[in-house]
Motif scaffolding. Structure first.
Motif, PDB file in Angstrom:
ATOM      1  N   GLN A 260     -14.123 -13.853  -5.513  1.00 22.03           N
ATOM      2  CA  GLN A 260     -14.707 -13.666  -4.179  1.00 22.03           C
ATOM      3  C   GLN A 260     -13.645 -13.780  -3.095  1.00 22.03           C
ATOM      4  O   GLN A 260     -13.684 -13.052  -2.088  1.00 22.03           O
ATOM      5  N   LYS A 261     -12.699 -14.668  -3.296  1.00 25.62           N
ATOM      6  CA  LYS A 261     -11.611 -14.813  -2.339  1.00 25.62           C
ATOM      7  C   LYS A 261     -10.820 -13.511  -2.224  1.00 25.62           C
ATOM      8  O   LYS A 261     -10.448 -13.094  -1.113  1.00 25.62           O
ATOM      9  N   ALA A 262     -10.584 -12.838  -3.351  1.00 28.76           N
ATOM     10  CA  ALA A 262      -9.848 -11.572  -3.341  1.00 28.76           C
ATOM     11  C   ALA A 262     -10.658 -10.467  -2.672  1.00 28.76           C
ATOM     12  O   ALA A 262     -10.105  -9.632  -1.941  1.00 28.76           O
ATOM     13  N   VAL A 263     -11.968 -10.449  -2.916  1.00 28.11           N
ATOM     14  CA  VAL A 263     -12.831  -9.456  -2.260  1.00 28.11           C
ATOM     15  C   VAL A 263     -12.780  -9.647  -0.747  1.00 28.11           C
ATOM     16  O   VAL A 263     -12.588  -8.685   0.018  1.00 28.11           O
ATOM     17  N   ASP A 264     -12.960 -10.868  -0.298  1.00 26.08           N
ATOM     18  CA  ASP A 264     -12.991 -11.155   1.136  1.00 26.08           C
ATOM     19  C   ASP A 264     -11.669 -10.810   1.804  1.00 26.08           C
ATOM     20  O   ASP A 264     -11.633 -10.251   2.912  1.00 26.08           O
ATOM     21  N   ALA A 265     -10.564 -11.122   1.138  1.00 24.90           N
ATOM     22  CA  ALA A 265      -9.243 -10.892   1.726  1.00 24.90           C
ATOM     23  C   ALA A 265      -8.925  -9.410   1.865  1.00 24.90           C
ATOM     24  O   ALA A 265      -8.307  -8.983   2.845  1.00 24.90           O
ATOM     25  N   ASN A 266      -9.376  -8.619   0.903  1.00 28.28           N
ATOM     26  CA  ASN A 266      -8.980  -7.213   0.873  1.00 28.28           C
ATOM     27  C   ASN A 266      -9.991  -6.247   1.479  1.00 28.28           C
ATOM     28  O   ASN A 266      -9.610  -5.223   2.041  1.00 28.28           O
ATOM     29  N   LEU A 267     -11.278  -6.560   1.365  1.00 28.20           N
ATOM     30  CA  LEU A 267     -12.313  -5.643   1.853  1.00 28.20           C
ATOM     31  C   LEU A 267     -13.114  -6.220   3.009  1.00 28.20           C
ATOM     32  O   LEU A 267     -13.828  -5.482   3.695  1.00 28.20           O
ATOM     33  N   GLY A 268     -13.002  -7.506   3.239  1.00 29.83           N
ATOM     34  CA  GLY A 268     -13.735  -8.149   4.324  1.00 29.83           C
ATOM     35  C   GLY A 268     -13.469  -7.552   5.696  1.00 29.83           C
ATOM     36  O   GLY A 268     -14.402  -7.385   6.494  1.00 29.83           O
ATOM     37  N   PRO A 269     -12.211  -7.200   6.039  1.00 30.34           N
ATOM     38  CA  PRO A 269     -11.929  -6.635   7.357  1.00 30.34           C
ATOM     39  C   PRO A 269     -12.707  -5.364   7.677  1.00 30.34           C
ATOM     40  O   PRO A 269     -12.855  -5.004   8.844  1.00 30.34           O
ATOM     41  N   ALA A 270     -13.221  -4.666   6.651  1.00 29.51           N
ATOM     42  CA  ALA A 270     -14.002  -3.440   6.878  1.00 29.51           C
ATOM     43  C   ALA A 270     -15.493  -3.736   6.954  1.00 29.51           C
ATOM     44  O   ALA A 270     -16.306  -2.819   6.980  1.00 29.51           O
TER      45      ALA A 270
END
Length: 284
Positions: A260-270
């Protein structure tokens, strides 16, 4: 029975030689297995990723690699005994993924690689580790495309070897004018220059492009869910040991919060709203 000093010395030398040979052989075996046996490795592991997918797999101008798939691949490699500096990333275009695996050019592929029956004829998968949905990216000021049927008579772009465009062409909008190019960046340029009307692929990929600083305000997701795309880790057919180890690594990544940390870091800004981590089905 007495043994001369010379004979004793010779015996010790032979014993040491045999010990060194045995140790050397096991190190070689551990290094040559490409990470299948676990434990710290002394060689490198070659992993296939995309180079042109912001937020998922991207090679930056300074030669670094970023994205969710990169983070997943790095985590798996760590669980197989490899440190980040022992990973060699290799470009894996959609149309070449099966060949890269079958030819032994990569140990595994983490490159928005959707699991389907046709691909499983040639390669095996671990996972899935991510669930995306096929969507459309259009220009921000375009109000003519709100549903998939609106693509009929319009120019649609996707990449060669992708299942997304064929899904639309065969079943959803058969009169769409399909253009297949070598990479998503080429499709995006065509969309910006009005040479095509829409770009189709997984919403995770489209969100990554739309979130890039240079693209903010230019494009928008239509918001469709035309298919379920379960991303898997591609590997050589029949390598059950590696499949089991990668599945274990993926489960651990979810359980310890790294996924989840990787998802948030990479796709969260969109402002991308991801699905929960899917249940692992391959190899079970």
């Amino acid at each position: 029975m007495k043994i001369s000093k010379a004979a004793a010395a010779a015996a010790v030398a032979v014993a040491l030689s045999l010990t060194a040979t045995a140790c050397g052989g096991s190190e070689k075996d551990a290094a040559s297995d490409g990470g299948a046996s676990g434990g710290a490795k002394t060689d490198k592991i070659v992993v296939g990723i995309k180079y042109d997918q912001p937020g998922l797999g991207l090679k930056t101008p300074d030669g670094k690699f970023t994205g969710f798939d990169v983070d997943v691949a790095t985590y798996i490699a760590k669980e197989l005994g490899y440190q980040p500096d022992q990973i060699e990333f290799k470009q894996a275009p959609s149309a070449e993924r099966e060949n890269l695996i079958k030819n032994g050019d990569v140990k595994f592929i983490a490159a928005t690689y959707s699991i389907n029956d046709k691909r499983k004829e040639s390669v095996d998968f671990a996972g899935p580790y991510f669930l995306a949905h096929q969507d459309l990216l259009v220009r921000a000021d375009d109000t003519s495309i709100t549903k998939v049927e609106d693509l009929n008579k319009k120019k649609l772009c996707s990449v060669t070897g992708s299942t997304s465009a064929q899904n639309i062409k065969k079943t959803l909008a058969p009169e769409a004018d399909l253009l297949e190019l070598g990479g998503y960046s080429e499709c995006l340029s065509g969309l910006e220059n009005k040479k095509v009307d829409a770009l189709t692929t997984d919403n995770s990929i489209l969100a990554g492009y739309a979130a890039q600083e240079k693209n903010k305000g230019k494009f928008k997701l239509v918001g469709l869910s035309m298919s379920n795309e379960n991303y898997g880790i591609g590997l050589k057919k029949g390598d059950k040991e590696l499949q089991t180890k990668i599945n274990a690594a993926l489960k651990k990544m979810v359980e310890d919060g790294s996924w989840q940390k990787a998802v948030d870091a990479n796709l969260g800004p969109a402002n991308y709203k991801n699905e929960p981590a899917p249940q692992i089905t391959e190899g079970s």
